[in-house]
Scaffold this motif. Structure first.
Motif, mmCIF file in Angstrom:
data_model
loop_
_atom_site.group_PDB
_atom_site.id
_atom_site.type_symbol
_atom_site.label_atom_id
_atom_site.label_comp_id
_atom_site.label_asym_id
_atom_site.label_seq_id
_atom_site.Cartn_x
_atom_site.Cartn_y
_atom_site.Cartn_z
ATOM 1 N N VAL B 36 0.850 -1.201 0.000
ATOM 2 C CA VAL B 36 0.000 0.000 0.000
ATOM 3 C C VAL B 36 0.888 1.255 0.000
ATOM 4 O O VAL B 36 0.647 2.203 -0.748
ATOM 5 C CB VAL B 36 -0.957 0.008 1.213
ATOM 6 C CG1 VAL B 36 -1.667 1.350 1.351
ATOM 7 C CG2 VAL B 36 -1.981 -1.117 1.086
ATOM 8 N N ASN B 37 1.917 1.235 0.830
ATOM 9 C CA ASN B 37 2.857 2.358 0.896
ATOM 10 C C ASN B 37 3.471 2.656 -0.479
ATOM 11 O O ASN B 37 3.493 3.803 -0.925
ATOM 12 C CB ASN B 37 3.954 2.008 1.908
ATOM 13 C CG ASN B 37 4.798 3.207 2.284
ATOM 14 O OD1 ASN B 37 4.305 4.326 2.354
ATOM 15 N ND2 ASN B 37 6.076 2.973 2.502
ATOM 16 N N GLU B 42 3.658 5.874 -5.524
ATOM 17 C CA GLU B 42 3.581 5.838 -6.985
ATOM 18 C C GLU B 42 2.526 6.836 -7.489
ATOM 19 O O GLU B 42 2.791 7.613 -8.409
ATOM 20 C CB GLU B 42 3.143 4.419 -7.359
ATOM 21 C CG GLU B 42 3.702 3.850 -8.631
ATOM 22 C CD GLU B 42 3.174 2.426 -8.771
ATOM 23 O OE1 GLU B 42 3.755 1.533 -8.111
ATOM 24 O OE2 GLU B 42 2.176 2.203 -9.492
ATOM 25 N N ILE B 43 1.336 6.810 -6.871
ATOM 26 C CA ILE B 43 0.257 7.716 -7.291
ATOM 27 C C ILE B 43 0.614 9.154 -6.926
ATOM 28 O O ILE B 43 0.368 10.084 -7.696
ATOM 29 C CB ILE B 43 -1.107 7.283 -6.676
ATOM 30 C CG1 ILE B 43 -1.483 5.868 -7.183
ATOM 31 C CG2 ILE B 43 -2.215 8.266 -7.035
ATOM 32 C CD1 ILE B 43 -2.743 5.276 -6.576
ATOM 33 N N ARG B 54 -7.346 12.170 -0.389
ATOM 34 C CA ARG B 54 -7.713 11.824 -1.770
ATOM 35 C C ARG B 54 -6.736 10.789 -2.334
ATOM 36 O O ARG B 54 -7.112 9.879 -3.053
ATOM 37 C CB ARG B 54 -7.723 13.063 -2.674
ATOM 38 C CG ARG B 54 -8.812 14.059 -2.301
ATOM 39 C CD ARG B 54 -8.859 15.230 -3.262
ATOM 40 N NE ARG B 54 -9.581 14.923 -4.478
ATOM 41 C CZ ARG B 54 -10.901 14.998 -4.602
ATOM 42 N NH1 ARG B 54 -11.636 15.361 -3.591
ATOM 43 N NH2 ARG B 54 -11.478 14.703 -5.740
ATOM 44 N N LEU B 55 -5.461 10.968 -1.996
ATOM 45 C CA LEU B 55 -4.432 10.034 -2.445
ATOM 46 C C LEU B 55 -4.729 8.621 -1.932
ATOM 47 O O LEU B 55 -4.654 7.639 -2.681
ATOM 48 C CB LEU B 55 -3.071 10.509 -1.917
ATOM 49 C CG LEU B 55 -1.851 9.680 -2.262
ATOM 50 C CD1 LEU B 55 -1.599 9.652 -3.762
ATOM 51 C CD2 LEU B 55 -0.609 10.232 -1.560
ATOM 52 N N ALA B 56 -5.112 8.529 -0.665
ATOM 53 C CA ALA B 56 -5.405 7.224 -0.066
ATOM 54 C C ALA B 56 -6.651 6.602 -0.694
ATOM 55 O O ALA B 56 -6.689 5.391 -0.953
ATOM 56 C CB ALA B 56 -5.570 7.372 1.440
ATOM 57 N N VAL B 61 -8.996 2.673 -4.596
ATOM 58 C CA VAL B 61 -9.695 2.427 -5.865
ATOM 59 C C VAL B 61 -8.813 1.590 -6.800
ATOM 60 O O VAL B 61 -9.252 0.603 -7.395
ATOM 61 C CB VAL B 61 -10.094 3.763 -6.558
ATOM 62 C CG1 VAL B 61 -10.557 3.528 -7.987
ATOM 63 C CG2 VAL B 61 -11.182 4.469 -5.757
ATOM 64 N N ASN B 62 -7.560 1.986 -6.887
ATOM 65 C CA ASN B 62 -6.591 1.300 -7.738
ATOM 66 C C ASN B 62 -6.451 -0.174 -7.321
ATOM 67 O O ASN B 62 -6.472 -1.082 -8.156
ATOM 68 C CB ASN B 62 -5.262 2.039 -7.556
ATOM 69 C CG ASN B 62 -4.274 1.767 -8.648
ATOM 70 O OD1 ASN B 62 -3.884 0.623 -8.810
ATOM 71 N ND2 ASN B 62 -3.879 2.776 -9.385
#
Lengths: 86, 86
Positions: B36-37, B42-43, B54-56, B61-62
């Protein structure tokens, strides 16, 4: 070679709006967003004190856990098939 | 019947500390947190303006997208095996 077609869909997750871009169709992407929304609500119900950021990270961890376990099972199944075919 | 044994592990994800509880062993849970980290980083590299929350969510979602796709593939494989066995 042409680029794969990108789908762009706007979804609501935990009361915020997100634009998701993917190679899958709109129905698939909306379903994925719906599943994340449900999981976030589920974890929120059990941990009311978590802020949205921590809640989202734990949702990602929970989903990644499911993914890693399914991946192991999937690889095992593929090995079984290969062995049967030999 | 006894309750399944719970593992508790403290991990760092995107510079915050989380206590993760699961039925899997410590090594598995740490690996999941590490994945996850990595995905969050990466995102983040591609969308520097996103706030952590929002990133999390986008990381979730990814990951859910990967899970749903693998699940479909896995079900297909199981059907193939059943058909072969009939």
């Amino acid at each position: 070679m042409s680029q794969p077609k990108k789908t762009r869909v706007t979804v609501d997750i935990f009361n915020r709006s997100y634009t998701i871009i993917g190679e899958e169709d709109e129905q698939h992407l909306s379903r994925v967003a719906g599943l994340v929304n449900e999981k976030m609500k589920e974890i929120h119900e059990k941990n009311r004190s978590l802020d949205t950021s921590r809640l989202a990270v734990l949702t990602a961890v929970n989903t990644m856990n499911d993914y890693v376990k399914l991946k192991k099972e999937h690889e095992k199944l593929k090995t079984t098939i290969r062995e049967k075919e030999e």
